[in-house]
Structures are given as C-alpha cells and as structure tokens.
Design an enzyme around this catalytic site. Structure first.
Site, PDB file in Angstrom:
ATOM      1  N   CYS A   1      -8.180 -26.405   7.960  1.00 18.90           N
ATOM      2  CA  CYS A   1      -6.971 -25.687   8.365  1.00 18.90           C
ATOM      3  C   CYS A   1      -6.158 -26.488   9.383  1.00 18.90           C
ATOM      4  O   CYS A   1      -6.662 -27.429  10.013  1.00 18.90           O
ATOM      5  CB  CYS A   1      -7.323 -24.305   8.926  1.00 18.90           C
ATOM      6  SG  CYS A   1      -7.893 -24.299  10.653  1.00 18.90           S
TER       7      CYS A   1
ATOM      8  N   HIS B   1      -6.624 -20.067  11.492  1.00 13.61           N
ATOM      9  CA  HIS B   1      -7.972 -20.503  11.112  1.00 13.61           C
ATOM     10  C   HIS B   1      -8.719 -19.408  10.356  1.00 13.61           C
ATOM     11  O   HIS B   1      -9.330 -19.670   9.307  1.00 13.61           O
ATOM     12  CB  HIS B   1      -8.764 -20.914  12.353  1.00 13.61           C
ATOM     13  CG  HIS B   1     -10.216 -21.121  12.075  1.00 13.61           C
ATOM     14  ND1 HIS B   1     -10.708 -22.250  11.448  1.00 13.61           N
ATOM     15  CD2 HIS B   1     -11.298 -20.321  12.311  1.00 13.61           C
ATOM     16  CE1 HIS B   1     -12.022 -22.142  11.314  1.00 13.61           C
ATOM     17  NE2 HIS B   1     -12.407 -20.977  11.825  1.00 13.61           N
TER      18      HIS B   1
ATOM     19  N   ASP C   1       0.868  -1.172   0.000  1.00 16.80           N
ATOM     20  CA  ASP C   1       0.000   0.000   0.000  1.00 16.80           C
ATOM     21  C   ASP C   1       0.910   1.230   0.000  1.00 16.80           C
ATOM     22  O   ASP C   1       1.984   1.218   0.592  1.00 16.80           O
ATOM     23  CB  ASP C   1      -0.866  -0.033   1.258  1.00 16.80           C
ATOM     24  CG  ASP C   1      -1.949   1.031   1.270  1.00 16.80           C
ATOM     25  OD1 ASP C   1      -1.697   2.138   0.788  1.00 16.80           O
ATOM     26  OD2 ASP C   1      -3.035   0.745   1.787  1.00 16.80           O
TER      27      ASP C   1
ATOM     28  N   CYS D   1     -13.527 -28.026   8.890  1.00 17.86           N
ATOM     29  CA  CYS D   1     -12.540 -27.062   8.387  1.00 17.86           C
ATOM     30  C   CYS D   1     -11.238 -27.785   8.068  1.00 17.86           C
ATOM     31  O   CYS D   1     -10.807 -28.677   8.798  1.00 17.86           O
ATOM     32  CB  CYS D   1     -12.297 -25.968   9.421  1.00 17.86           C
ATOM     33  SG  CYS D   1     -11.016 -24.782   8.952  1.00 17.86           S
TER      34      CYS D   1
ATOM     35  N   ASP E   1      -8.007  -7.139   0.158  1.00 19.86           N
ATOM     36  CA  ASP E   1      -7.240  -7.398   1.371  1.00 19.86           C
ATOM     37  C   ASP E   1      -7.977  -6.828   2.565  1.00 19.86           C
ATOM     38  O   ASP E   1      -8.843  -5.955   2.421  1.00 19.86           O
ATOM     39  CB  ASP E   1      -5.864  -6.739   1.280  1.00 19.86           C
ATOM     40  CG  ASP E   1      -5.966  -5.218   1.352  1.00 19.86           C
ATOM     41  OD1 ASP E   1      -5.904  -4.668   2.468  1.00 19.86           O
ATOM     42  OD2 ASP E   1      -6.127  -4.574   0.295  1.00 19.86           O
TER      43      ASP E   1
ATOM     44  N   CYS F   1      -7.637 -26.496  13.084  1.00 16.21           N
ATOM     45  CA  CYS F   1      -8.781 -27.380  13.319  1.00 16.21           C
ATOM     46  C   CYS F   1      -8.395 -28.850  13.256  1.00 16.21           C
ATOM     47  O   CYS F   1      -9.069 -29.701  13.854  1.00 16.21           O
ATOM     48  CB  CYS F   1      -9.898 -27.065  12.321  1.00 16.21           C
ATOM     49  SG  CYS F   1     -10.728 -25.492  12.674  1.00 16.21           S
TER      50      CYS F   1
END
Length: 431
Positions: A357, A386, A113, A355, A317, A360
C-alpha cells in the site's frame, strides 16, 4: 405462516444493462464443487471482479480517504447509505449533482444500502450495531438498547423514525426508499426491509419476514416505475434482501420468495451469530439463482471473509477498516495491533513489512504514532489507506486462489498467521 398473495412483476427490458457472469467454481480438496465462485458484475460504471470487498463510503466518503486514494488502493466499488444521505445533504441534491458518483468524484461502480438497517438500529438505540445476543425465542419483540427510548416504529406501510441528527420525524416506506435511492443514483440499490434482532421471538421473525416480502414487491414496482419515468438516467440494479435471522426454514423461504421476483441480485442481511455465518450464507446460496450476485452485508474479518466466500458470497462490505483506523488499529498478516503503544514511538518500519500500500511505501510507524498522539488527522488517513488495502487485497488474493486452485491453502496460511496470537513480531514488547 401466511400464504403468498403477491403477483411477481415481469422483468424490465432495461435490466439487461446490468449483468452477472459466473467464472471459476471453488473446488474442495476432494474435487467436489462448493458454493464458492468467482464472477463478474457489469454495471453502467464498470465491472466488479468477484469475490470483492466493497469499501464503505457511508456519507459519500470513505472516511479520511479521498476517492482517488480509494481507487489507487484497489477498491472496485464503494457503498453509501441512503438513510444518512437522505438526512444530509438530501437525496435531491445528489440528483441535481448528477448522482452519487459525480457528486463524490468516483468514476467506478457504486452501491447504496436502503437505510433499513440504520432506521431500525439507530431507532432502537443500538447505534451502529444491533443486539446479536440470542435468547430463548420468547421476546421481547420491542427490543431497545438499555436506557434508550424507541425512535422507530414499524407498521405495514413503512416506518416512522426520528433523525439521530436533530430529532425530526421522518417516514420511510418501500416507495420512499426507492425514490431516495433513485435520486442518489447508485449502480446497485437494496430493497427496503425490516431488520430484526436475535432478541425478537420466532413469531415476530415470521411476521417481519412476511412484511419484508410484501415490501420487496412494492420496491420492485416503484423501482420499475421510476426507471420508466426518469428518462436519460443509467439503469440502477435492485437487490432483494434476505432476512430470517438464524432459522433455516425462514432463510430458505425468504430466498425462495424473493427469487420469484425480478431482482437483479440479492443481499444477505439480518441478525446472526458469528459462528453461524457460513451455515446461513450456505443456505441462501443453495436457494438463490446461480446467475445473480449475492452481497453479504457487514463483514471484514479474515475468518469471516474466507467463510463467506467458500459458502457463496460474491461481494461484502464493512465499515471496520476505517473505523478501527481512527483508534490507531492497523492490520498485519500476524493480526491487528494498536499503534498508540509507546513502543512504536521509535519504530521506523512500515505498518506491515512487505505490504504494497501507499502508506507502507512512504511512512513509518514512528511517524504515524506521532500523528496519532498529536491528534493530527493525517494518522486516520494513513492507517485507513493501509487497512482498506489489506482487506481489498486479501479478497483479491482469495479470488485469484479460486482461479488457480489454491484457495484452501491460502485460507489455512492466512488464518493460522492472523489468529496465532502473541505480540507484534515486527516490534515485540521489551522483556
């Protein structure tokens, strides 16, 4: 509204090192082509399949998560901030280290940015947000957060601002922003722009938009100069930033003006109310070139994600997934919940059933609840992994759904479940 006085720059031969290719067009239920699409952005450090959520690593780190974990959870790129890295540790240090990616051990594409948002928002005392309350267009044009003093002052050449870290005075101009971002070395940079709020009058919005247009041309000129002089560096793409608040004529004018300039892509920024998000993104997508990517700055909620995608945003984002994680909030398909609640103390299920991830797969709510209550920083890491996975994976599912023609079915299912309200179905409160 003043007449255009700039002469658009010629393209630079090295711009061929960055590209965007449109993939599948999103088609609605009646068979009509919409503004949504898939695509592929190609950078010196790899490709980004779009639509894509770009993880925010403001200070060269996605907070509480290692770069290796960011890659493992599926993020294709990270976005850092020129304002923060300029203040600490200094852009020259990143340049000496070989650029942002090498500095943080991230081998994939990077964004920066321009710092314009932070200069204006922190300079007005709004901290990490800006005032999004719409008014009657009468001002004030010097909007400052209640009880705060102005720490940033805009003139035609640039902005004087005080560091939020130590109060020291600094100067950003379009040229300085380009110099800082070239030293940081991201694959994709944003032009320096003036951020307004919805508190500003229409007259000031018009004046500011013209200033941002003039600054955009100066950014391109300095960007091309640095590209020529910094021999041996990877080509860095430059995106122009579309402002104009909630005015259709100003947004469309900004798109037409910046489309005449040889930008590699475009960022859609500025002040807008949530209910107008899709409309404003759509205005921009209708005006901007088809063959260049569009990045929407600062969204991550599921309804905003689907709205942005179907109206033509390619990447976006937001800091929210990690920010809320540090307050124990975690995402599930049934909404967002807070792990700090006492009922999670003996909940030995994962944060979200099904999930995929890492968190998890290996940890329970009871364990992470304990970490949070004990003020152990590992809770931030596990919930952040997560939440980032949830957001990145949701956008990936949307991308695949565009390709197989099920986008609107996915949107209906996801939003109906996520915003249904009610208690956490994995752990409802005791009666």
């Amino acid at each position: 509204m003043s007449e255009q006085t700039f002469t658009p720059s010629e393209t630079h031969p090295r711009q061929a090192e960055f590209s965007y290719e449109v993939g599948t067009r999103l088609v609605d239920s009646e068979g009509n082509q919409t503004l949504g699409r898939t695509g592929t952005i190609t950078t010196p450090h790899g490709t980004i399949k779009t639509p894509a959520f770009i993880a925010v690593g403001t200070k060269a780190t996605v907070k509480a998560v290692t770069p290796e974990q960011v890659a493992q959870l599926g993020a294709q790129a990270v976005l850092a901030n020129a304002y923060h890295l300029y203040l600490q540790p200094g852009a020259d240090l990143l340049d000496e280290a070989g650029g942002l990616g090498k500095f943080m051990n991230w081998e994939h594409p990077t964004f920066t940015d321009s710092g314009g948002f932070q200069v204006m928002s922190l300079g007005s005392g709004f901290k990490k947000v800006i005032d999004m309350k719409s008014v009657d267009n009468s001002g004030p044009d010097d909007a400052v957060a209640p009880g705060k003093e102005r720490m940033a002052n805009v003139d035609e050449d640039g902005v004087w601002f005080k560091s939020h870290l130590d109060g020291t005075r600094h100067r950003f101009t379009p040229e300085v922003s380009m110099q800082v971002q070239h030293q940081i070395g991201a694959d994709i940079m944003f032009a320096f722009d003036e951020l307004t709020t919805l508190q500003n009058s229409r007259g000031y919005q018009v004046e500011s938009l013209e200033r941002t247009r003039r600054w955009a041309q100066r950014c391109i000129d300095e960007h091309f100069r640095l590209t020529d002089t910094r021999v041996g560096k990877d080509y860095q793409a430059l995106f122009g930033v579309i402002q104009g608040a909630q005015y259709e004529d100003l947004r469309r004018k900004a798109c037409r003006d910046l489309s005449q300039m040889p930008f590699d892509g475009f960022g859609i920024g500025g002040a807008l109310e949530k209910e107008n998000l899709g409309t404003i993104v759509g205005w921009c997508a209708e005006e901007l070139p088809e063959n260049k990517p569009r990045h929407l700055l600062g969204i991550s909620e599921p309804d905003d994600i689907f709205t942005a995608i179907e109206n033509g945003a390619d990447t976006f984002d937001c800091v929210s997934p990690t920010r809320v994680a540090r307050n124990s909030a975690f995402y599930t398909s049934h909404g967002r919940f807070n792990l700090s609640g006492q009922r999670y103390k003996r909940d030995f299920t994962p944060l979200a059933e099904g999930c995929g991830c890492y968190t998890c797969a290996h940890y329970t709510r009871a364990y992470i609840h304990h970490l949070y209550k004990a003020k152990e920083l590992l809770s931030h890491t596990l919930i952040s992994i997560h939440n980032e996975y949830f957001t990145v994976n949701l956008v990936e599912r949307a991308r695949l759904a565009i390709e197989d023609g099920t986008f609107y079915q996915l949107k209906e299912q996801v939003l109906a479940e996520y915003y249904a309200g009610g208690p956490d179905p994995q752990n409802p409160p005791a009666r």
